[in-house]
Design a protein around this motif. Structure first.
Motif, PDB file in Angstrom:
ATOM      1  N   ASN A 223      11.602   9.862  13.208  1.00 33.89           N
ATOM      2  CA  ASN A 223      10.357  10.144  12.689  1.00 33.89           C
ATOM      3  C   ASN A 223       9.818   9.055  11.856  1.00 33.89           C
ATOM      4  O   ASN A 223       9.152   9.151  10.717  1.00 33.89           O
ATOM      5  CB  ASN A 223      10.480  11.309  11.706  1.00 33.89           C
ATOM      6  N   SER A 224       9.872   7.797  12.316  1.00 28.80           N
ATOM      7  CA  SER A 224       9.205   6.680  11.734  1.00 28.80           C
ATOM      8  C   SER A 224       7.713   6.854  11.634  1.00 28.80           C
ATOM      9  O   SER A 224       7.253   6.459  10.329  1.00 28.80           O
ATOM     10  CB  SER A 224       9.472   5.442  12.744  1.00 28.80           C
ATOM     11  N   GLN A 225       6.881   7.518  12.182  1.00 29.12           N
ATOM     12  CA  GLN A 225       5.469   7.648  12.276  1.00 29.12           C
ATOM     13  C   GLN A 225       5.140   8.728  10.803  1.00 29.12           C
ATOM     14  O   GLN A 225       4.240   8.091  10.261  1.00 29.12           O
ATOM     15  CB  GLN A 225       4.967   8.233  13.165  1.00 29.12           C
ATOM     16  N   GLU A 226       5.957   9.537  10.806  1.00 25.51           N
ATOM     17  CA  GLU A 226       5.739  10.447   9.719  1.00 25.51           C
ATOM     18  C   GLU A 226       6.186   9.486   8.254  1.00 25.51           C
ATOM     19  O   GLU A 226       5.596   9.770   7.247  1.00 25.51           O
ATOM     20  CB  GLU A 226       6.685  11.693   9.755  1.00 25.51           C
ATOM     21  N   ARG A 227       7.089   8.817   8.363  1.00 24.87           N
ATOM     22  CA  ARG A 227       7.606   8.216   7.149  1.00 24.87           C
ATOM     23  C   ARG A 227       6.360   7.268   6.811  1.00 24.87           C
ATOM     24  O   ARG A 227       6.294   6.918   5.574  1.00 24.87           O
ATOM     25  CB  ARG A 227       8.691   7.252   7.444  1.00 24.87           C
ATOM     26  N   LEU A 228       5.758   6.562   7.787  1.00 23.58           N
ATOM     27  CA  LEU A 228       4.641   5.615   7.456  1.00 23.58           C
ATOM     28  C   LEU A 228       3.614   6.152   6.803  1.00 23.58           C
ATOM     29  O   LEU A 228       2.881   5.895   5.784  1.00 23.58           O
ATOM     30  CB  LEU A 228       4.184   4.607   8.565  1.00 23.58           C
ATOM     31  N   SER A 229       3.285   7.611   7.328  1.00 21.90           N
ATOM     32  CA  SER A 229       2.056   8.071   6.718  1.00 21.90           C
ATOM     33  C   SER A 229       2.499   8.927   5.315  1.00 21.90           C
ATOM     34  O   SER A 229       1.733   8.849   4.529  1.00 21.90           O
ATOM     35  CB  SER A 229       1.953   9.784   7.733  1.00 21.90           C
ATOM     36  N   ALA A 230       3.723   9.077   5.078  1.00 23.95           N
ATOM     37  CA  ALA A 230       4.075   9.739   4.015  1.00 23.95           C
ATOM     38  C   ALA A 230       4.185   8.503   2.869  1.00 23.95           C
ATOM     39  O   ALA A 230       3.691   8.549   1.748  1.00 23.95           O
ATOM     40  CB  ALA A 230       5.780  10.256   3.982  1.00 23.95           C
ATOM     41  N   ALA A 231       4.397   7.138   3.414  1.00 23.18           N
ATOM     42  CA  ALA A 231       4.358   5.954   2.654  1.00 23.18           C
ATOM     43  C   ALA A 231       2.623   5.836   2.106  1.00 23.18           C
ATOM     44  O   ALA A 231       2.568   5.571   0.814  1.00 23.18           O
ATOM     45  CB  ALA A 231       4.927   4.806   3.021  1.00 23.18           C
ATOM     46  N   PHE A 232       2.007   5.906   2.895  1.00 20.66           N
ATOM     47  CA  PHE A 232       0.350   5.886   2.792  1.00 20.66           C
ATOM     48  C   PHE A 232       0.064   6.694   1.742  1.00 20.66           C
ATOM     49  O   PHE A 232      -0.556   6.838   0.884  1.00 20.66           O
ATOM     50  CB  PHE A 232      -0.305   5.826   4.018  1.00 20.66           C
ATOM     51  N   TRP A 233       0.761   7.890   1.882  1.00 18.50           N
ATOM     52  CA  TRP A 233       0.210   9.247   0.905  1.00 18.50           C
ATOM     53  C   TRP A 233       0.616   8.861  -0.491  1.00 18.50           C
ATOM     54  O   TRP A 233      -0.043   9.355  -1.405  1.00 18.50           O
ATOM     55  CB  TRP A 233       0.910  10.588   1.568  1.00 18.50           C
ATOM     56  N   ILE A 234       1.815   8.543  -0.609  1.00 16.50           N
ATOM     57  CA  ILE A 234       2.270   8.246  -1.747  1.00 16.50           C
ATOM     58  C   ILE A 234       1.569   6.932  -2.438  1.00 16.50           C
ATOM     59  O   ILE A 234       1.160   7.071  -3.689  1.00 16.50           O
ATOM     60  CB  ILE A 234       3.789   7.776  -1.861  1.00 16.50           C
ATOM     61  N   GLU A 235       1.238   6.048  -1.653  1.00 16.75           N
ATOM     62  CA  GLU A 235       0.113   4.855  -2.348  1.00 16.75           C
ATOM     63  C   GLU A 235      -1.028   5.455  -2.659  1.00 16.75           C
ATOM     64  O   GLU A 235      -1.693   5.039  -3.567  1.00 16.75           O
ATOM     65  CB  GLU A 235       0.203   3.902  -1.452  1.00 16.75           C
ATOM     66  N   SER A 236      -1.641   6.476  -1.821  1.00 17.11           N
ATOM     67  CA  SER A 236      -2.952   7.009  -2.426  1.00 17.11           C
ATOM     68  C   SER A 236      -2.793   7.888  -3.812  1.00 17.11           C
ATOM     69  O   SER A 236      -3.601   7.783  -4.304  1.00 17.11           O
ATOM     70  CB  SER A 236      -3.391   7.845  -1.102  1.00 17.11           C
ATOM     71  N   LEU A 237      -1.503   8.546  -3.481  1.00 11.06           N
ATOM     72  CA  LEU A 237      -1.374   9.554  -4.634  1.00 11.06           C
ATOM     73  C   LEU A 237      -1.307   8.714  -6.169  1.00 11.06           C
ATOM     74  O   LEU A 237      -1.709   8.963  -7.157  1.00 11.06           O
ATOM     75  CB  LEU A 237      -0.251  10.278  -4.520  1.00 11.06           C
TER      76      LEU A 237
END
Length: 564
Positions: A223-237
């Motif tokens: 689930n590497s794509q989901e991990r990249l999305s989660a990392a982007f979400w955390i940076e936005s948070l």
């Protein structure tokens, strides 16, 4: 129970104060009574204030029940959850217990100081284990000003807990947001930022702690794509928290100091949010995407993984606090009692020392002042002797009593002087009777002696024929010396020789002692010059005269009348 403990400590403090004032402190009677009354009045006022405060706190803390509090021997962390905690607790169970912590919800900012005060009173041993968790669900807020005002209110409430929680406890911020896509069946995952570790760390069950960059770029994960999305979400948070939260908490509000959270914790989990919330607005502005609003079925997860990293201290139980306060009160009493005992002993030493100094300063002439000073020394000696036998009074004790070393100087001073004997009766005028017998002293005494020589009885018998006690007549025996030697010694010698003659006449002739009067003139009444041996021999004499005097020799009248 807390109010009762305070009242018991107040009663202990009052009793120790009265004991100190009445039993130790060097004060007068009126001062002791006045201070004792003042202590009782102040203690009563303090007890009344404690009682009112206890009742007021009981009313304000009526909604806080001890059943929701952790037990006093609880070993885990105690977390007071502030902010958006509605989705963390159910209505049926007002707290949540995990393996590592005990989570208590705080409904409003006004309730936080009351809960902190209640915990300090009922669970003082857990004070060191308390931390404050600011729960934030960005998707539940729509108005930016209302959200900032709520944070400021919580900020002030947290600052008010310093006095009850032994300083500001650890404060950390936890955020829950919906993930960028539908969640998969993955383990619970937390993204943290702490002052110990640099950057965002990922806590995942079974994987330990991994930096966010390394975790998101892990190639073997399916689930590497989901991990990249989660990392982007955390940076936005993080950028959202910096604008909406960090800028509020890290600013001073008048006398309220800035608040620097020790950790920032984030969780990507489905969250029930409102439409057009602050988080949607932020993501739309950054990514031109609109997060999907979901409905939460279960309670939000708790950030239990960070509890083991919280600073831990050893708390003090309520019983230990009570014993510590009692020990402090007893220690203060003992110090003040020792000080009072030292002052009392110094006053005793000074008082006896002043009496001794006055006694030694008096010469004894006239003897009356020194007699009075000697009586004072005897009174001091009797008092110290009584204390030696029965024990020193409490105000002089505690191992500081100094009276024993004063007994020896007092006894030495008392025995060093004795008052002179009363002077013999002064005969102002001697009326020579029909006979005045003059005896040579050398025929009766050795040189410088006053004891009659062997054989002197014949001289006395031949010379004193016709001299006997008669009512109304006084037998006056006067001793005289020459001017050889000092005046005081001659006076004493002449008196002693006259007394020896009197004693012989009294014992031999069975004459009552009331018929005699003795006088020692020494060298002051010579009958010849002292410049020649013959003159000095004439001056060494004992003269016996009969002098008429009323009420003299009354005891001699009884046998005389019986002979008639």
């Amino acid at each position: 129970m807390r109010g009762l403990t305070q009242l018991i400590l107040l009663l202990l403090a009052m009793c120790l104060s009265l004991w100190l004032v009445l039993g130790f402190w060097p004060l007068g009677f009126s001062s002791r009574v006045g201070i004792s009354l003042l202590v009782v009045i102040l203690s009563g006022m303090k007890g009344y204030l404690l009682w009112r405060k206890h009742n007021r706190n009981a009313l304000s803390q009526g909604q806080i029940t001890d059943s929701t509090l952790p037990p006093e021997d609880f070993q885990g962390a105690v977390v007071l959850v502030c902010g958006d905690n509605d989705a963390l607790f159910s209505a049926s169970v007002p707290f949540r217990e995990t393996r590592q912590g005990w989570y208590l919800p705080v409904e409003t900012p006004d309730q936080l100081p009351l809960l902190a005060q209640h915990l300090a009173a009922e669970r003082p041993a857990l004070i060191a284990q308390i931390s404050l968790l600011m729960a934030i669900v960005p998707e539940q807020h729509q108005d930016r000003d209302d959200f900032k005002q709520s944070l400021r209110t919580w900020h002030r409430a947290i600052a008010q807990c310093k006095g009850w929680l032994a300083g500001l406890p650890p404060v950390w911020v936890s955020t829950w947001v919906s993930p960028p896509s539908a969640p998969l069946a993955e383990p619970e995952r937390w993204y943290t930022v702490t002052y110990v570790q640099k950057g965002v760390q990922v806590y995942e069950a079974g994987s330990g702690v991994i930096p966010l960059g390394q975790w998101s770029q892990y190639q073997n994960a399916g689930n590497s794509q989901e991990r990249l999305s989660a990392a982007f979400w955390i940076e936005s948070l993080h950028s959202w928290l910096k604008v909406y939260v960090q800028s509020i908490l890290t600013q001073c509000q008048g006398e309220v100091t800035a608040l620097n959270p020790c950790a920032w914790v984030h969780c990507l989990t489905p969250v029930t949010g409102s439409h057009n919330n602050l988080w949607q607005s932020h993501i739309t502005r950054v990514t031109s995407l609109t997060p999907v609003v979901t409905a939460l079925q279960d309670l939000l997860p708790l950030p239990d993984v960070l509890l083991s990293y919280q600073p831990r201290r050893h708390g003090v139980s309520r019983l230990m606090q009570t014993w510590q306060m009692a020990g402090i009160l007893c220690g203060i009493f003992l110090l003040l009692a020792l000080l009072a005992s030292f002052i009392n002993n110094q006053r005793l030493i000074q008082s006896v020392g002043d009496h001794l100094a006055l006694y030694h300063r008096l010469t004894g002439m006239p003897p009356e002042p020194k007699v009075h000073a000697r009586q004072q020394l005897r009174a001091d000696a009797r008092l110290l002797d009584n204390w030696l036998r029965s024990g020193a009074p409490m105000r002089l004790s505690l191992g500081l009593y100094q009276g024993m070393r004063l007994i020896a100087p007092l006894e030495a001073a008392i025995n060093s002087w004795a008052p002179p004997p009363p002077p013999p009766p002064v005969i102002n005028k001697i009326i020579q009777g029909p006979k005045t017998i003059r005896l040579d002293s050398l025929s009766l005494f050795d040189v410088g002696k006053y004891v009659l020589k062997t054989g002197s009885g014949k001289v006395l018998i031949n010379a004193l024929v016709g001299i006997k006690g008669k009512p109304g007549w006084l037998i006056v025996i006067a001793g005289h010396t020459d001017d050889t030697g000092d005046e005081k010694s001659n006076q004493i010698l002449s008196l002693r020789r006259a007394e020896s003659v009197r004693d012989w006449m009294r014992d031999t002739g069975d004459i009552p002692e009331s018929c005699f009067a003795v006088q020692g003139y020494g060298e002051i009444r010579p009958i010849a010059t002292n410049d020649t041996p013959e003159g000095r021999t004439a001056n060494r004499r004992v003269e016996i005269s009969l002098v008429p005097q009323a009420n003299a020799c009354q005891a001699a009248a009884i046998p005389h009348s019986s002979n008639d």
